[in-house]
Design an enzyme around this catalytic site. Structure first.
Site, PDB file in Angstrom:
ATOM      1  CE  LYS A   1       0.586  -2.346  16.864  1.00  0.00           C
ATOM      2  NZ  LYS A   1       0.600  -1.690  15.525  1.00  0.00           N
TER       3      LYS A   1
ATOM      4  CB  CYS B   1      13.355  -8.032   6.465  1.00  0.00           C
ATOM      5  SG  CYS B   1      12.895  -9.762   6.611  1.00  0.00           S
TER       6      CYS B   1
END
Ligand code: NAD
Length: 493
Positions: free
Chosen positions: A182, A290
């Protein structure tokens, strides 16, 4: 407009389920744009519970046969996928730039990092082995083996749509599981193209599937009894939610969250090199990484000198369309996100940080509608300031002076995040102290961005990660398999 076979009829993103492209039946949808122009690219419909159920059932049907195939056969489609990804790397990079906003060089690098994971997973016949001990007890031999479990899902963020799905997918299927991706609804085109290549690579129907959507689609996956485990990468609040929700449902879960990363610069460092790496660490991918190290703690004796070098390096950055090879900093993912970053810059000003360079007034000729920001550099950023504590995810640097490496480590370790940190120094003793004392998952010395290669695990500490097994490499094999023990006795032998 990016043309893909799977959406060419309608401009509408589709799911790839049980070996075929399917229309999505949910009610919600999102229109995606090219962040450099804000021109529409595609419509992403969000999958309903029924769409998710269809994919999970197909995954579990496929698992019965796939998990029993000889491992050598299971890795053949991965070898083909590696070749296809390499053949189409440039095309994928161009799609990625238009969908995400990053530069071509960054897109190429991201895809290379993704392909490395496919390569590592092709070594599963060796990596998945257990162990055997003859004569573990009188007349008894004992073995530990690893077994695949069923259908797994991964939920991925917008900032590396080409790489992060590949932290999971190759390992899941090589170990004998079925896998559902997803991806982020914000930039779905590379996953869409990836699945066209997966279709060509020849996995059996249902082994690898794509389900598009948002929050409700994620919850439908987590709530489905047919899903064995969930991998998540995204922001800390959602990572925590997903971790708790999946654990409550008794599923395996690993959830990687957000970050606030530090660079420490000592007086013995090569300051020019450190300044160049500092700016690229904080500003590459427009700061949407990140591993971006954006809080910079500098030993007092070299603070002024280092600040000047950082500001000069920030001034030299070329902001523009990612497809232009001269661009250093591309567009931010959305107008909303650009507004968030601008709000953080305003907060820094109100908190009393010194504005050494303001990146807000950048204009890119012929791209007036794009979501562009130049590097903003703040000085005298104290520990209590919001811009020192919260992830900004934009090209914003926060500099401050420290008395010593010890002070820098204390300040860094006080952060609630623990994803990455780098030290620039010429002294081995500083490096050793940093390595031993940093409460951080990815530590670099004289390295701007400590991004682990695919054969090492990728993951942070503290609020940057919820779970125990990280992404990539050996950790993924453990996540995707359970161990069983065989104890055998043949007394007449
Ligand atoms: P996000 O948390 O908004 O979204 C990530 C995924 O979660 C998407 O697929 C999204 O559809 C889904 N999602 C969003 N809200 C949800 C909800 N309420 N319930 C269930 N699912 C939901 O993150 P993002 O903005 O796409 O990505 C940026 C974040 O990801 C940053 O915080 C960044 O630091 C982090 N990140 C972490 C790593 C790491 O390895 N630790 C790597 C890349 C990105």
């Amino acid at each position: 407009m990016v043309e893909l076979e799977s959406i060419s009829q309608s401009g509408i993103i589709r799911n790839y389920v049980d070996g075929t492209w399917r229309d999505v039946t949910g009610d919600d949808e999102l229109t995606t744009v090219n962040p450099a122009t804000n021109e529409e690219l595609a419509t992403v419909p969000f999958s309903s519970e029924a769409d998710v159920d269809e994919a999970v059932r197909a995954g579990n049907r496929a698992f019965e046969e796939w998990s029993n195939r000889p491992v050598e056969e299971r890795i053949q489609p991965l070898f083909r996928l590696k070749t296809l990804l390499e053949e189409h790397q440039e095309e994928l990079a161009e799609i990625l730039v238009q969908d995400h906003g990053k530069t071509l060089a960054e897109a190429r690098g991201e895809l290379r990092r993704g392909i490395e994971n496919v390569e590592v997973a092709c070594g599963i016949p060796s990596m998945m082995q257990g162990g055997t001990l003859l004569n573990a007890a009188p007349e008894i031999d004992e073995s530990a083996v690893r077994k695949p479990l069923g259908t797994f899902a991964a939920i991925t963020p917008f900032n590396f749509p080409g790489m992060i799905p590949l932290w999971f997918l190759p390992y899941a299927v090589a170990t004998g599981n079925s896998f559902i991706l997803k991806p982020s609804e914000q930039d779905p085109l590379v996953p869409q193209r990836l699945f066209e290549l997966i279709d060509e690579a020849g996995f059996p129907d249902g082994v690898v599937q794509l389900v598009n959507g948002g929050k409700d689609t994620v919850n439908a996956l987590i709530d489905h009894d047919g899903i064995e485990g969930i991998s998540f990468v995204g922001s800390t609040p959602i990572a925590k939610l997903v971790y708790e929700h999946a654990a409550e449902n008794g599923k395996r879960v690993q959830a990687q969250g957000g970050a606030k990363n530090h660079i420490v610069v000592t007086e013995t460092a090569d300051l020019e090199f450190a300044a160049e790496k500092t700016v690229s660490s904080a500003c590459a991918c427009a700061g949407e990484r990140c591993l971006a190290n954006d809080v910079v703690l500098i030993e007092e004796s070299v603070y002024e000198e280092f600040v000047d070098l950082v500001v000069a390096e920030a001034e030299a950055q070329v902001v523009g369309d990612g497809l232009d090879e001269k661009t250093d900093i591309g567009a931010l993912i959305s107008e909303d996100h650009e507004t968030n970053v601008r709000n953080h810059i305003q907060t820094g000003i109100e908190e009393g940080a010194t504005v050494l360079r303001d990146g807000r007034d950048v204009t890119v000729e012929d791209y007036e509608d794009g979501n562009f920001l130049g590097p903003t550099v703040f000085g005298d950023v104290t520990e209590d300031m919001v811009i020192s504590q919260e992830e900004i995810f934009g090209p914003v640097l926060a500099l401050d002076s420290v008395a010593s490496v010890d002070d820098a480590i204390d300040r860094m370790n006080a952060s609630r995040f623990g994803n990455a940190a780098s030290l620039f120094t010429g002294r081995g003793a500083d490096a050793r102290k940093f390595r031993h004392e940093a409460e951080i998952g990815n530590i670099g010395v004289n390295v701007g961005t400590s991004a682990p290669m695919a054969f090492f695990h990728f993951g942070g500490w503290k609020d940057s990660f919820f779970g125990d097994l990280h992404a990539q490499g050996e950790d993924m094999i453990q996540f995707y398999t359970d161990k069983a023990i065989y104890i055998e006795r043949w007394p007449e032998a």
